[in-house]
Design a protein around this motif. Structure first.
Motif, PDB file in Angstrom:
ATOM      1  N   TRP A 137      10.141  -5.005  -9.188  1.00 51.90           N
ATOM      2  CA  TRP A 137       8.989  -4.516  -9.937  1.00 51.90           C
ATOM      3  C   TRP A 137       9.433  -4.040 -11.318  1.00 51.90           C
ATOM      4  CZ3 TRP A 137       9.864  -3.021  -4.821  1.00 51.90           C
ATOM      5  CH2 TRP A 137       8.957  -3.545  -3.880  1.00 51.90           C
ATOM      6  N   ARG A 138       8.607  -4.302 -12.318  1.00 52.08           N
ATOM      7  CA  ARG A 138       8.970  -3.943 -13.694  1.00 52.08           C
ATOM      8  C   ARG A 138       8.905  -2.446 -13.958  1.00 52.08           C
ATOM      9  NH1 ARG A 138       5.117  -7.175 -17.452  1.00 52.08           N
ATOM     10  NH2 ARG A 138       3.724  -7.065 -15.654  1.00 52.08           N
ATOM     11  N   SER A 139       8.046  -1.744 -13.230  1.00 46.70           N
ATOM     12  CA  SER A 139       7.850  -0.323 -13.482  1.00 46.70           C
ATOM     13  C   SER A 139       7.276   0.335 -12.242  1.00 46.70           C
ATOM     14  CB  SER A 139       6.890  -0.120 -14.664  1.00 46.70           C
ATOM     15  OG  SER A 139       5.586  -0.568 -14.296  1.00 46.70           O
ATOM     16  N   LYS A 140       7.197   1.654 -12.265  1.00 48.81           N
ATOM     17  CA  LYS A 140       6.605   2.341 -11.120  1.00 48.81           C
ATOM     18  C   LYS A 140       5.113   2.028 -11.015  1.00 48.81           C
ATOM     19  CE  LYS A 140       5.342   6.905 -13.008  1.00 48.81           C
ATOM     20  NZ  LYS A 140       5.518   8.369 -12.816  1.00 48.81           N
ATOM     21  N   LEU A 141       4.461   1.751 -12.147  1.00 46.48           N
ATOM     22  CA  LEU A 141       3.052   1.366 -12.099  1.00 46.48           C
ATOM     23  C   LEU A 141       2.873   0.075 -11.319  1.00 46.48           C
ATOM     24  CD1 LEU A 141       0.094   1.519 -12.905  1.00 46.48           C
ATOM     25  CD2 LEU A 141       0.694   0.438 -15.082  1.00 46.48           C
ATOM     26  N   HIS A 142       3.673  -0.947 -11.633  1.00 43.34           N
ATOM     27  CA  HIS A 142       3.564  -2.216 -10.918  1.00 43.34           C
ATOM     28  C   HIS A 142       3.909  -2.055  -9.443  1.00 43.34           C
ATOM     29  CE1 HIS A 142       3.797  -3.691 -15.094  1.00 43.34           C
ATOM     30  NE2 HIS A 142       3.062  -4.683 -14.644  1.00 43.34           N
ATOM     31  N   LEU A 143       4.861  -1.177  -9.150  1.00 43.95           N
ATOM     32  CA  LEU A 143       5.245  -0.943  -7.770  1.00 43.95           C
ATOM     33  C   LEU A 143       4.080  -0.324  -6.986  1.00 43.95           C
ATOM     34  CD1 LEU A 143       8.675   0.711  -6.808  1.00 43.95           C
ATOM     35  CD2 LEU A 143       6.762   0.335  -5.265  1.00 43.95           C
ATOM     36  N   VAL A 144       3.459   0.703  -7.572  1.00 40.36           N
ATOM     37  CA  VAL A 144       2.353   1.378  -6.897  1.00 40.36           C
ATOM     38  C   VAL A 144       1.144   0.460  -6.775  1.00 40.36           C
ATOM     39  CG1 VAL A 144       0.690   3.261  -7.104  1.00 40.36           C
ATOM     40  CG2 VAL A 144       3.104   3.697  -7.514  1.00 40.36           C
ATOM     41  N   LEU A 145       0.893  -0.339  -7.791  1.00 41.96           N
ATOM     42  CA  LEU A 145      -0.236  -1.258  -7.718  1.00 41.96           C
ATOM     43  C   LEU A 145      -0.046  -2.298  -6.619  1.00 41.96           C
ATOM     44  CD1 LEU A 145      -1.071  -1.818 -11.479  1.00 41.96           C
ATOM     45  CD2 LEU A 145      -2.378  -0.521  -9.801  1.00 41.96           C
ATOM     46  N   ASP A 146       1.205  -2.644  -6.336  1.00 39.20           N
ATOM     47  CA  ASP A 146       1.496  -3.534  -5.221  1.00 39.20           C
ATOM     48  C   ASP A 146       1.043  -2.897  -3.912  1.00 39.20           C
ATOM     49  OD1 ASP A 146       2.682  -5.785  -3.867  1.00 39.20           O
ATOM     50  OD2 ASP A 146       4.351  -4.486  -3.344  1.00 39.20           O
ATOM     51  N   LEU A 185      -9.268   2.802   3.499  1.00 37.30           N
ATOM     52  CA  LEU A 185      -9.527   3.973   2.659  1.00 37.30           C
ATOM     53  C   LEU A 185      -9.215   5.280   3.389  1.00 37.30           C
ATOM     54  CD1 LEU A 185     -12.873   2.878   0.950  1.00 37.30           C
ATOM     55  CD2 LEU A 185     -10.605   2.997  -0.082  1.00 37.30           C
ATOM     56  N   ARG A 186      -9.262   5.246   4.730  1.00 38.38           N
ATOM     57  CA  ARG A 186      -8.937   6.457   5.500  1.00 38.38           C
ATOM     58  C   ARG A 186      -7.447   6.607   5.726  1.00 38.38           C
ATOM     59  NH1 ARG A 186     -12.932   4.663   9.066  1.00 38.38           N
ATOM     60  NH2 ARG A 186     -11.355   4.386  10.682  1.00 38.38           N
ATOM     61  N   HIS A 187      -6.667   5.600   5.356  1.00 38.47           N
ATOM     62  CA  HIS A 187      -5.222   5.690   5.536  1.00 38.47           C
ATOM     63  C   HIS A 187      -4.719   6.948   4.827  1.00 38.47           C
ATOM     64  CE1 HIS A 187      -0.966   4.778   5.143  1.00 38.47           C
ATOM     65  NE2 HIS A 187      -1.118   3.786   6.009  1.00 38.47           N
ATOM     66  N   PRO A 188      -3.871   7.742   5.493  1.00 32.57           N
ATOM     67  CA  PRO A 188      -3.407   9.000   4.882  1.00 32.57           C
ATOM     68  C   PRO A 188      -2.816   8.832   3.492  1.00 32.57           C
ATOM     69  CG  PRO A 188      -2.739   8.889   7.183  1.00 32.57           C
ATOM     70  CD  PRO A 188      -3.320   7.554   6.846  1.00 32.57           C
ATOM     71  N   VAL A 189      -2.090   7.753   3.287  1.00 32.64           N
ATOM     72  CA  VAL A 189      -1.499   7.539   1.965  1.00 32.64           C
ATOM     73  C   VAL A 189      -2.559   7.120   0.957  1.00 32.64           C
ATOM     74  CG1 VAL A 189       0.203   6.215   0.662  1.00 32.64           C
ATOM     75  CG2 VAL A 189       0.733   6.965   2.969  1.00 32.64           C
ATOM     76  N   ALA A 190      -3.503   6.281   1.383  1.00 29.42           N
ATOM     77  CA  ALA A 190      -4.568   5.859   0.467  1.00 29.42           C
ATOM     78  C   ALA A 190      -5.366   7.051  -0.016  1.00 29.42           C
ATOM     79  CB  ALA A 190      -5.484   4.852   1.155  1.00 29.42           C
ATOM     80  N   SER A 191      -5.618   7.999   0.883  1.00 30.80           N
ATOM     81  CA  SER A 191      -6.394   9.175   0.502  1.00 30.80           C
ATOM     82  C   SER A 191      -5.674  10.020  -0.537  1.00 30.80           C
ATOM     83  CB  SER A 191      -6.698  10.022   1.739  1.00 30.80           C
ATOM     84  OG  SER A 191      -5.498  10.551   2.294  1.00 30.80           O
ATOM     85  N   GLN A 192      -4.368   9.860  -0.660  1.00 32.21           N
ATOM     86  CA  GLN A 192      -3.606  10.559  -1.684  1.00 32.21           C
ATOM     87  C   GLN A 192      -3.385   9.684  -2.917  1.00 32.21           C
ATOM     88  OE1 GLN A 192      -0.210  11.555   0.904  1.00 32.21           O
ATOM     89  NE2 GLN A 192      -0.593  13.690   0.406  1.00 32.21           N
ATOM     90  N   ILE A 193      -3.067   8.409  -2.690  1.00 29.23           N
ATOM     91  CA  ILE A 193      -2.737   7.524  -3.803  1.00 29.23           C
ATOM     92  C   ILE A 193      -3.930   7.289  -4.715  1.00 29.23           C
ATOM     93  CG2 ILE A 193      -2.135   5.153  -4.427  1.00 29.23           C
ATOM     94  CD1 ILE A 193      -0.318   5.047  -2.048  1.00 29.23           C
ATOM     95  N   ILE A 194      -5.074   6.923  -4.152  1.00 29.42           N
ATOM     96  CA  ILE A 194      -6.202   6.501  -4.974  1.00 29.42           C
ATOM     97  C   ILE A 194      -6.725   7.627  -5.861  1.00 29.42           C
ATOM     98  CG2 ILE A 194      -8.563   5.603  -4.942  1.00 29.42           C
ATOM     99  CD1 ILE A 194      -7.781   3.919  -2.527  1.00 29.42           C
ATOM    100  N   PRO A 195      -7.014   8.839  -5.323  1.00 32.40           N
ATOM    101  CA  PRO A 195      -7.450   9.913  -6.232  1.00 32.40           C
ATOM    102  C   PRO A 195      -6.393  10.255  -7.275  1.00 32.40           C
ATOM    103  CG  PRO A 195      -7.958  10.464  -3.954  1.00 32.40           C
ATOM    104  CD  PRO A 195      -7.067   9.258  -3.921  1.00 32.40           C
ATOM    105  N   ASP A 196      -5.131  10.216  -6.881  1.00 40.71           N
ATOM    106  CA  ASP A 196      -4.049  10.509  -7.823  1.00 40.71           C
ATOM    107  C   ASP A 196      -4.032   9.500  -8.960  1.00 40.71           C
ATOM    108  OD1 ASP A 196      -1.887  11.794  -8.897  1.00 40.71           O
ATOM    109  OD2 ASP A 196      -0.424  10.980  -7.512  1.00 40.71           O
ATOM    110  N   LEU A 197      -4.157   8.219  -8.611  1.00 38.48           N
ATOM    111  CA  LEU A 197      -4.167   7.181  -9.637  1.00 38.48           C
ATOM    112  C   LEU A 197      -5.429   7.255 -10.497  1.00 38.48           C
ATOM    113  CD1 LEU A 197      -2.719   4.035  -7.851  1.00 38.48           C
ATOM    114  CD2 LEU A 197      -1.624   5.459  -9.573  1.00 38.48           C
ATOM    115  N   GLN A 198      -6.539   7.649  -9.897  1.00 37.79           N
ATOM    116  CA  GLN A 198      -7.760   7.810 -10.681  1.00 37.79           C
ATOM    117  C   GLN A 198      -7.583   8.889 -11.741  1.00 37.79           C
ATOM    118  OE1 GLN A 198     -10.594   8.476  -7.468  1.00 37.79           O
ATOM    119  NE2 GLN A 198     -11.570   6.517  -7.902  1.00 37.79           N
TER     120      GLN A 198
END
Length: 214
Positions: free
Chosen positions: A73-82, A115-128
């Protein structure tokens, strides 16, 4: 003793044999190392959030060198978007229940679980939150999530038109918003938490009715 970092460094180097497996100079990336990095991203995001997350921290958790991460991955952004792509049902085969309402219901069930996945509930609001400050993140996040949902929703629409459940020439952009918008709004933006019993079925019926009215 060989570590993941050592093994990946060796595996990622150009391989002289066998020649037919990879072009000269191609990097051979070990899948177990890739999965270790992905798992480390989940852990790092949960521990420190996107803003404080670093390639160094991810590599340390995965037991690899930073170069092993940057090869993939080129950056942490690309990694997280994956990761977000996977959570956004990227590449999910379109449901084939035989009816528009059934297809929508199955799509909503899969999306709701993601969307109920524990990580998704943290990742998506954080990225927003990050997207509000960083136009590059905003554009990439929107593109990733939208492509994942729209790819499936478009196939549902096409199947419904072919079955005669929807008229041809339906406003595709409006239809895609109608399919994907309400559940995401209800689950992520406004309320979150557990959905009421029967909500997904009711949403599928209402969405199907709305699509027929377009």
């Amino acid at each position: 003793m060989t570590t993941n970092a050592d093994a990946d460094a060796v595996a990622d180097e150009p391989q002289p044999r066998p020649r037919r497996r990879a072009p000269a100079g191609a990097a051979v990336l070990r899948e177990d190392v890739t999965e270790a990095i992905r798992a480390a991203v989940f852990e790092e995001l949960a521990a420190v959030g996107y803003a404080r997350m670093s390639i160094e921290g991810i590599a340390r958790r995965a037991g690899v060198g930073k170069t092993a991460v940057y090869r993939r991955w080129r950056s942490k952004l690309h990694l997280v978007l994956d990761i977000v792509s996977a959570l956004a049902v990227q590449g999910l085969p379109a449901p084939e229940t035989g009816s528009l309402e059934g297809d929508l219901r199955l799509l909503y069930e899969v999306t709701s679980r993601a969307l109920r996945h524990p990580v998704a509930s943290q990742i998506i609001p954080d990225l927003q939150a990050e997207a509000a400050r960083n136009p590059e993140i905003a554009e990439a996040l929107q593109k990733t999530v939208r492509e994942g949902q729209d790819g499936v929703a478009s196939k549902i629409l096409a199947a419904a038109v072919e079955r005669g459940e929807l008229r041809g020439g339906v406003d595709v952009e409006l239809a895609l918003d109608l399919i994907s918008g309400p559940l995401y709004w209800r689950s992520v933006v406004v309320r979150g938490g557990k959905l009421p019993k029967g909500y997904l079925g009711a949403l599928a019926r209402a969405t199907a009715a709305g699509l027929r009215a377009l």
